[in-house]
Design a protein around this motif. Sequence first.
Motif, PDB file in Angstrom:
ATOM      1  N   ARG A  83       0.832  -1.202   0.000  1.00  0.00           N
ATOM      2  CA  ARG A  83       0.000   0.000   0.000  1.00  0.00           C
ATOM      3  C   ARG A  83       0.866   1.252   0.000  1.00  0.00           C
ATOM      4  O   ARG A  83       1.861   1.344   0.715  1.00  0.00           O
ATOM      5  N   THR A 102      -8.879  -4.034   2.550  1.00  0.00           N
ATOM      6  CA  THR A 102      -9.509  -4.384   1.274  1.00  0.00           C
ATOM      7  C   THR A 102     -11.014  -4.542   1.425  1.00  0.00           C
ATOM      8  O   THR A 102     -11.774  -4.252   0.497  1.00  0.00           O
ATOM      9  N   GLU A 105     -12.290  -1.056   1.228  1.00  0.00           N
ATOM     10  CA  GLU A 105     -12.245  -0.581  -0.149  1.00  0.00           C
ATOM     11  C   GLU A 105     -13.426  -1.115  -0.950  1.00  0.00           C
ATOM     12  O   GLU A 105     -14.041  -0.382  -1.735  1.00  0.00           O
ATOM     13  N   HIS A 106     -13.747  -2.382  -0.773  1.00  0.00           N
ATOM     14  CA  HIS A 106     -14.878  -2.977  -1.496  1.00  0.00           C
ATOM     15  C   HIS A 106     -16.195  -2.346  -1.056  1.00  0.00           C
ATOM     16  O   HIS A 106     -17.116  -2.188  -1.876  1.00  0.00           O
ATOM     17  N   LEU A 109     -16.305   0.870  -2.913  1.00  0.00           N
ATOM     18  CA  LEU A 109     -16.402   0.584  -4.341  1.00  0.00           C
ATOM     19  C   LEU A 109     -17.842   0.228  -4.704  1.00  0.00           C
ATOM     20  O   LEU A 109     -18.390   0.727  -5.693  1.00  0.00           O
ATOM     21  N   TYR A 151      -8.503   7.091   0.900  1.00  0.00           N
ATOM     22  CA  TYR A 151      -8.648   5.913   0.052  1.00  0.00           C
ATOM     23  C   TYR A 151     -10.113   5.490  -0.071  1.00  0.00           C
ATOM     24  O   TYR A 151     -10.510   4.906  -1.083  1.00  0.00           O
ATOM     25  N   SER A 152     -10.924   5.763   0.932  1.00  0.00           N
ATOM     26  CA  SER A 152     -12.361   5.489   0.812  1.00  0.00           C
ATOM     27  C   SER A 152     -12.979   6.341  -0.287  1.00  0.00           C
ATOM     28  O   SER A 152     -13.785   5.855  -1.097  1.00  0.00           O
ATOM     29  N   ARG A 154     -11.430   7.597  -2.862  1.00  0.00           N
ATOM     30  CA  ARG A 154     -10.976   7.114  -4.164  1.00  0.00           C
ATOM     31  C   ARG A 154     -11.723   5.835  -4.566  1.00  0.00           C
ATOM     32  O   ARG A 154     -12.065   5.654  -5.739  1.00  0.00           O
ATOM     33  N   SER A 155     -11.976   4.948  -3.612  1.00  0.00           N
ATOM     34  CA  SER A 155     -12.708   3.720  -3.927  1.00  0.00           C
ATOM     35  C   SER A 155     -14.120   4.046  -4.413  1.00  0.00           C
ATOM     36  O   SER A 155     -14.639   3.416  -5.346  1.00  0.00           O
ATOM     37  N   SER A 158     -13.831   5.240  -7.905  1.00  0.00           N
ATOM     38  CA  SER A 158     -13.502   4.123  -8.788  1.00  0.00           C
ATOM     39  C   SER A 158     -14.756   3.318  -9.121  1.00  0.00           C
ATOM     40  O   SER A 158     -14.936   2.867 -10.261  1.00  0.00           O
ATOM     41  N   GLY A 159     -15.623   3.125  -8.145  1.00  0.00           N
ATOM     42  CA  GLY A 159     -16.883   2.438  -8.417  1.00  0.00           C
ATOM     43  C   GLY A 159     -17.793   3.252  -9.316  1.00  0.00           C
ATOM     44  O   GLY A 159     -18.511   2.703 -10.159  1.00  0.00           O
ATOM     45  N   GLU A 164      -9.790   2.652 -11.636  1.00  0.00           N
ATOM     46  CA  GLU A 164      -9.118   3.172 -10.436  1.00  0.00           C
ATOM     47  C   GLU A 164      -8.671   4.601 -10.700  1.00  0.00           C
ATOM     48  O   GLU A 164      -7.733   4.852 -11.459  1.00  0.00           O
TER      49      GLU A 164
END
Length: 477
Positions: A83, A102, A105-106, A109, A151-152, A154-155, A158-159, A164
């Motif tokens: 990371r 992870t 992140e999902h 996402l 990062y949340s 960004r996730s 990305s979704g 990404e």
Amino acid sequence: AEYMGVHGHPTIYMVCCCVIFFFLLALCFLSPLSAMSCSNGTSSNSLRQVFILTRHGARTPIRMFPNWPKVWETFEMESRSNRTFLTTSTDKEKAGWGILTTVGEHQLLEMGQAFRRDYASRLNLDLNVSPMSLMPEEIVVLASETQRTIYSARSFLSGLYGFEVPLSWVQVLYKANDTLLRQYKNNPKVKQLQQQNRDSDDWKRKEEQSAPLRQTLSQLLGTEIGLRHMTSVSTLFQCHLTHEVPLPEFVTPELMAETHRFADFVWRMKYHGKELTLLSGGNLFKEIIYTMKRTVKALRSNPSTSPTKLHSRTPRCYLFSAHDSTVLALLSVMGVARIRAPVFASNIIFELHQLPSEETQCGCETSANNEGVCTAPPQSYRYEVRIFYDGVPLAVRRCNSRCRLDIFDLIWEDAVHGQNPDMILDDDTTEYIAISKPAYTPEDYIPVLEVGTAPAVTLLHEHEQRAAASASSAVSV
């Protein structure tokens, strides 16, 4: 059928009936009554803008206890080593504590994918962008300065966009200047007021009630557990359950339930009191209202404006990636009566809708033109806010989950001038009960938004200022 000469011929009879049926059906669709509709620019899609406040996704624990099994030290070690941390990441984050996993992140996402499904077309978001593109101006993304919130965010993006996205698409509010998402961290008076709540009779009663449980936890965890530490223990349980990491055998369902119950009380008392509520979540609530009013002003300048016609520098979506404290503070400002600690990826969604006023609805009495379409008088509109908490309609002070914008604005006025009831805890129901309090004077309120740095509105709309400056310079050239 006899008169048509097809008696005794079932096939011909059925064909004739079908022809007559479809002929009559066509007449219905082509009749003037069916064509009468308002041609005043109204649309079945009333959505104009969306605001999302989300807690970050699942993370590793922030605090550990001496007797707790060493399961998190090796959890996702491989993903930790790969990371990329930010230059502002704390040593604790670099060691793997309090970071987005992870699983988290999902969670975000999937939330972004759901937003794409439920909102992208209604807001007319342009999803034909690439990782090399600049951040689209139609969406604003703000995150507090932690690895898990950045990062949340960004996730989520990305979704939404299907690839990404670069971290540069996320605007970070640095700790020292963050009076929007972590307002409670940048005002020393917040800690003073929270300490006053811990000195209250309500707090002392809960300390007595929780004494047996805290004594048990202290022995099991190997350190003294006070009432204020119940939130840390409860969150540790939540980390295990979310990541499906087995809990120690001594953590029984009854122990967990009691811990969560007292942790909820601690969370409520953290924002108990009108002044503490304003100092903790007032800026964000006021910023949401201010931004909605800016959008309504743009809409009123062109009443037929739809999401497809909103100015490119008028964002249609705001995403705030923050913490459980941020979510709770905002709920407190809105006077939500029952507050439970938000789970990972909990979110509050505000939808701004533009609806036709009832008194200017199209009527069939209006004259029809040659095409048979109503020429109704110019349409006027009303604006409505719809609120959801974790996908469920949320009732707030003064109105239910659907609230006229002017009434929604009064929630803020109530919080400032003391018309809203303050809240106390009832030990029997563990819910808030409203009581009256003296009104707050404007002089008492003024310092609330002046503590810290410049008003948060400059942070939210600085991209608009840059875009406007670029546009003006291009015109001058």
